[in-house]
Enzyme design. Sequence first.
Site, PDB file in Angstrom:
ATOM      1  N   ARG A  70      64.660  -9.998  22.863  1.00 23.09           N
ATOM      2  CA  ARG A  70      65.701  -9.618  22.717  1.00 23.09           C
ATOM      3  C   ARG A  70      66.441 -11.187  21.728  1.00 23.09           C
ATOM      4  NH1 ARG A  70      64.675  -5.784  24.153  1.00 23.09           N
ATOM      5  NH2 ARG A  70      65.397  -4.230  25.626  1.00 23.09           N
TER       6      ARG A  70
ATOM      7  N   GLU B 193      72.829  -6.566  17.215  1.00 25.44           N
ATOM      8  CA  GLU B 193      71.895  -5.174  17.412  1.00 25.44           C
ATOM      9  C   GLU B 193      73.509  -4.408  16.273  1.00 25.44           C
ATOM     10  OE1 GLU B 193      68.538  -3.533  18.532  1.00 25.44           O
ATOM     11  OE2 GLU B 193      67.817  -6.048  18.296  1.00 25.44           O
TER      12      GLU B 193
ATOM     13  N   HIS C 126      64.156  -3.817  14.661  1.00 32.24           N
ATOM     14  CA  HIS C 126      63.240  -3.713  16.702  1.00 32.24           C
ATOM     15  C   HIS C 126      62.680  -2.007  16.407  1.00 32.24           C
ATOM     16  CE1 HIS C 126      65.837  -3.959  21.055  1.00 32.24           C
ATOM     17  NE2 HIS C 126      64.354  -3.867  20.449  1.00 32.24           N
TER      18      HIS C 126
HETATM   19  C1  DGY Z   1      61.935  -1.924  24.625  1.00 32.24           C
HETATM   20  O1  DGY Z   1      61.572  -1.217  25.269  1.00 32.24           O
HETATM   21  O2  DGY Z   1      62.360  -3.020  25.533  1.00 32.24           O
HETATM   22  C2  DGY Z   1      62.010  -2.102  23.472  1.00 32.24           C
HETATM   23  O3  DGY Z   1      63.162  -2.995  22.924  1.00 32.24           O
HETATM   24  C3  DGY Z   1      62.874  -1.176  22.878  1.00 32.24           C
HETATM   25  O4  DGY Z   1      61.374  -0.522  22.873  1.00 32.24           O
END
Ligand code: DGY
Length: 328
Positions: free
Chosen positions: A243, A272, A290
């Site tokens: 993240r 984002e 992402h």
């Molecule tokens: C998640 O699943 O948390 C990713 O960041 C996106 O698929």
Amino acid sequence: MTARPPHVYVSRALPAPGVGPLLAAGCTVEHRDVDSPPSPEELRAGVAAADGLLCLLTERIDAPLLDAAPRLRIVANLAVGFDNIDRAAAAERGIVVTNTPDVLTEATADLAWALILAAARRVGEGERLVRSGGWTGWSPLQLVGRAVGGADRTLGIVGMGKIGLATARRAAGFGMAVCYTSRTPKPVAEAELGAERVDLDELLARADVVSLHVPYSPEAHHLIGAPQLAAMKPTAVLVNTARGAVVDEAALVTALRQGTIAAAGLDVYEREPALAPGLADLPNAVLLPHLGSATVETRAAMVELACANLVAVLHGDPPLTPVDPLGA
Ligand code: DGY
């Protein structure tokens, strides 16, 4: 009077199989079949009569929204991460939260390696050079990167969960040593890969590649900031597929600009889709939008799992992959 079938609000356009599994299970569905996030007002209106919600990590699910959804019994997040959801607020209202673990582990580890290789071997710079028409031919001096593999190279995994382990396993093919941080020892990683559990300071000092795999939490906020970047090797590469806010993006821009570390590969960002000022101008940053779970197979499996969680809970069965209301 016949019972009303469970009603699900789906906040975004979905890849195949879409809402098919929900319809097949007898749910009624309001599908906001649009590939952009709903406004808070749209989301509020959507959940007003819903028993279940299928949402994405771009949707903020907080107490006021849950209060606008008096019938809601389950929030099924189409992601393994769930930092977009106020789990405590959901638990207080008796609402189950589910995520999509496991099915995206390998795809995300693959993408971490795409970033490791691209950042270390200057793939983005090379691609831009060729496309610009500015490439004048082979040169021994051109875009020389760093070797990734070899017994003298170490991969540092910050957060040895499932995706961390899958990323570490791929390092064996490159002959790299592996060290890791984790709240608890990981016997599988140690037995299978010879991975060594160390503290973050030691990992940063040792690793040639630092790959981040911790879930976001307030404790993980800016886990990698200016002091941690300064503790890394000047030849090191930082990769983030976890993240964005795990990294202080402004500090990273400064570190990349000043050569504190060699390069970074990022799939996730603090705000984002906005980027920290200056990040997009840095040649030594490889930037992806992402894409960690973005394969046809993985996205289909994520949709199947989110729908299976909704169907289970709305038919009175336990969820397949519930999120712990209190855990990490
Ligand atoms: C998640 O699943 O948390 C990713 O960041 C996106 O698929």
